[in-house]
Design an enzyme around this catalytic site. Structure first.
Site, mmCIF file in Angstrom:
data_model
loop_
_atom_site.group_PDB
_atom_site.id
_atom_site.type_symbol
_atom_site.label_atom_id
_atom_site.label_comp_id
_atom_site.label_asym_id
_atom_site.label_seq_id
_atom_site.Cartn_x
_atom_site.Cartn_y
_atom_site.Cartn_z
ATOM 1 N N HIS A 24 0.800 -1.227 0.000
ATOM 2 C CA HIS A 24 0.000 0.000 0.000
ATOM 3 C C HIS A 24 0.837 1.284 0.000
ATOM 4 C CE1 HIS A 24 0.224 0.214 4.402
ATOM 5 N NE2 HIS A 24 -0.666 -0.693 4.624
ATOM 6 N N HIS A 78 -6.124 -7.702 14.560
ATOM 7 C CA HIS A 78 -6.227 -6.542 13.653
ATOM 8 C C HIS A 78 -6.969 -6.996 12.406
ATOM 9 C CE1 HIS A 78 -5.259 -3.036 11.389
ATOM 10 N NE2 HIS A 78 -4.085 -3.384 10.925
ATOM 11 N N GLU A 80 -7.144 -5.443 9.336
ATOM 12 C CA GLU A 80 -6.705 -5.085 7.974
ATOM 13 C C GLU A 80 -6.540 -6.374 7.155
ATOM 14 O OE1 GLU A 80 -3.468 -2.251 7.795
ATOM 15 O OE2 GLU A 80 -3.801 -1.905 5.648
ATOM 16 N N ASP A 82 -4.482 -7.787 5.244
ATOM 17 C CA ASP A 82 -3.289 -8.644 5.257
ATOM 18 C C ASP A 82 -3.304 -9.628 6.431
ATOM 19 O OD1 ASP A 82 -3.017 -6.227 6.689
ATOM 20 O OD2 ASP A 82 -0.835 -6.295 6.644
ATOM 21 N N HIS A 143 -2.244 -0.543 14.488
ATOM 22 C CA HIS A 143 -2.135 0.424 13.418
ATOM 23 C C HIS A 143 -3.476 1.013 12.959
ATOM 24 C CE1 HIS A 143 -1.924 0.210 8.742
ATOM 25 N NE2 HIS A 143 -1.502 1.397 9.065
ATOM 26 N N ASP A 162 0.821 -5.469 13.962
ATOM 27 C CA ASP A 162 1.686 -4.612 13.144
ATOM 28 C C ASP A 162 2.851 -4.011 13.945
ATOM 29 O OD1 ASP A 162 0.582 -4.793 10.591
ATOM 30 O OD2 ASP A 162 -0.907 -3.238 10.986
ATOM 31 N N TYR A 190 9.975 0.544 8.609
ATOM 32 C CA TYR A 190 8.575 0.155 8.818
ATOM 33 C C TYR A 190 7.894 1.164 9.760
ATOM 34 C CZ TYR A 190 4.782 -3.029 10.279
ATOM 35 O OH TYR A 190 3.568 -3.608 10.572
ATOM 36 N N HIS A 223 4.446 -9.083 10.909
ATOM 37 C CA HIS A 223 5.255 -8.955 9.690
ATOM 38 C C HIS A 223 6.720 -9.155 10.055
ATOM 39 C CE1 HIS A 223 2.017 -7.398 7.203
ATOM 40 N NE2 HIS A 223 1.737 -6.484 8.120
#
Ligand code: FEO
Length: 395
Positions: A24, A78, A80, A82, A143, A162, A190, A223
């Site tokens: 993104h 989370h 999101e 991903d 996040h 995240d 990051y 991640h």
């Protein structure tokens, strides 16, 4: 499939995305991972899913540890995509209950299904699975508003989704095993590109962890690599980055039409050199903006150079300033310079964008018509020297 343990009965069941190069808008030259974890005791819990494109590998990895009908709980840290977009494929196979924040529940019911059994948790709530206990910590905006951290009390493992991540695809799973890249450097990149905007919230979370005396032996983000030996160091770095701590250093970013703004950039750099100020200099059309943001996070001063094109900022400079404005780097000073031909709006517009991003603009912008003359080059050198002094004076 090879089992990957963090500790006894705590397994990594994530996937590696070797090929993503744009996450993104963030350049990811090393790819990334979508980490998920399975913890088994009297009951079995799964922490997070992965990006749906990797669902098959994810499901196979889970099956290599346990049967789907043995999974009692699914913790969603989370929402999101991903981390959550494999939920529908997982929940076709699992009859367990979901644990997440209220905001995450609302999104799950809207975009996936309102037929699953969902338990809403708040900071301090616990879930026992036998001899192992999870504690939940709401961490809004680290996040997204829905985000939470999960802490495995007995093993002292923090699963911060995240938080503390890095975009690195590798065969290694632990930060202390990697050799081709510096995981702390990637964690900084990051942070600058994903987390920096939420630094106040990061400070709150760090304060909470300290006040609650939460002992952390391992940080297992969603991640990149797992922090096993470097826990103190990465916590300390998050403290520094979130408070805006930075070095006496200047990052020059510019673009150029006919090398006039470029000549100014290098003359200003000469002024910084004369003041013994460290600097880095990036031509925006050829540079990795995500990398530059990391360097900006670690430096006190920013110098922006732009030509004026059609009464506007040069497009690459406008794009970069838009990107930086959104990330709101903390505790910076900046100045702008540039050349123009027929009108000279670019410099003023760059200053406005910097101010909108919460950056203090010091000195009036330095602007010259056409190619800078020898006298004007000397003024650029003086401009660099003056900016170096201001960086040095900045707390
Ligand atoms: Fe890695 Fe905010 O998702």
């Amino acid at each position: 499939m090879k089992l990957i343990n963090l500790t006894d009965n705590v397994y990594w069941v994530g996937t590696v995305d070797w090929n993503v190069r744009d996450f993104h808008g963030y350049n990811t030259p090393y790819g990334t991972t979508y980490n998920a974890y399975l913890v088994s005791d009297k009951k079995t819990a799964l922490i997070d899913t992965v990006y749906w494109k990797f669902k098959d590998v994810y499901l196979r990895r889970i099956e290599s540890v346990t049967d789907f009908d043995k999974i009692d709980y699914v913790i969603v840290n989370h929402i999101e995509y991903d981390h959550s977009s494999s939920l529908p494929y997982l929940m076709e196979r699992v009859d367990g209950e979901i644990f997440c924040t209220k905001r995450a529940r609302d999104v799950i019911e809207r975009i996936y299904s309102d037929e699953w059994s969902i338990n809403v948790v708040k900071t301090g709530d616990e879930l026992s699975i036998g001899n192992k206990t999870f504690k939940f910590i709401e961490t809004p905006m680290v996040h997204w508003p829905d985000t939470m951290f999960t802490y495995l009390v007995e093993d002292e493992i923090l699963f911060p989704n995240d938080g503390f991540g890095q975009h690195i695809a590798s065969s290694e799973r632990f930060a202390d095993e990697i050799s081709f890249v510096d995981p702390y450097d990637e964690a900084a990149k990051y942070y600058a590109n994903i987390i920096m905007l939420y630094s106040k919230q990061v400070q709150k979370v760090l304060k909470y962890l300290k006040e609650q005396n939460i002992s952390i032996k391992m940080i297992a983000p969603s991640h990149g690599l797992i922090w096993r030996n470097g826990v103190e160091k990465i916590l300390d770095l998050y403290g520094k980055w979130s408070s805006g701590m930075a070095a006496d250093k200047v990052i020059i970013v510019y673009d150029t039409m006919w090398e006039s703004t470029e000549k100014m950039a290098w003359a200003i750099a000469k002024g910084l050199e004369e003041e013994k100020m460290d600097y880095e200099i990036y031509l925006l059309k050829h540079s990795d903006w995500s990398w530059i943001m990391k360097e900006i996070m670690l430096a006190k001063g920013i110098l922006v150079g732009t030509p004026t094109l059609n009464r506007e900022l040069y497009p690459s400079v406008a794009g970069f300033l838009t990107y930086m404005k959104g990330l709101k780097p903390i505790n910076k000073i900046a100045s702008v310079f540039g050349s123009y031909g027929w009108s000279g709006e670019g410099v003023k517009k760059a200053e406005e964008m910097l101010r909108e991003g919460g950056i203090e603009v010091v000195d009036s912008g330095l602007i010259f018509r056409y190619t800078p003359t020898e006298d004007e080059i000397q003024q650029c050198i003086e401009f660099g020297k003056s900016f170096a002094e201001k960086v040095r004076e900045k707390e």
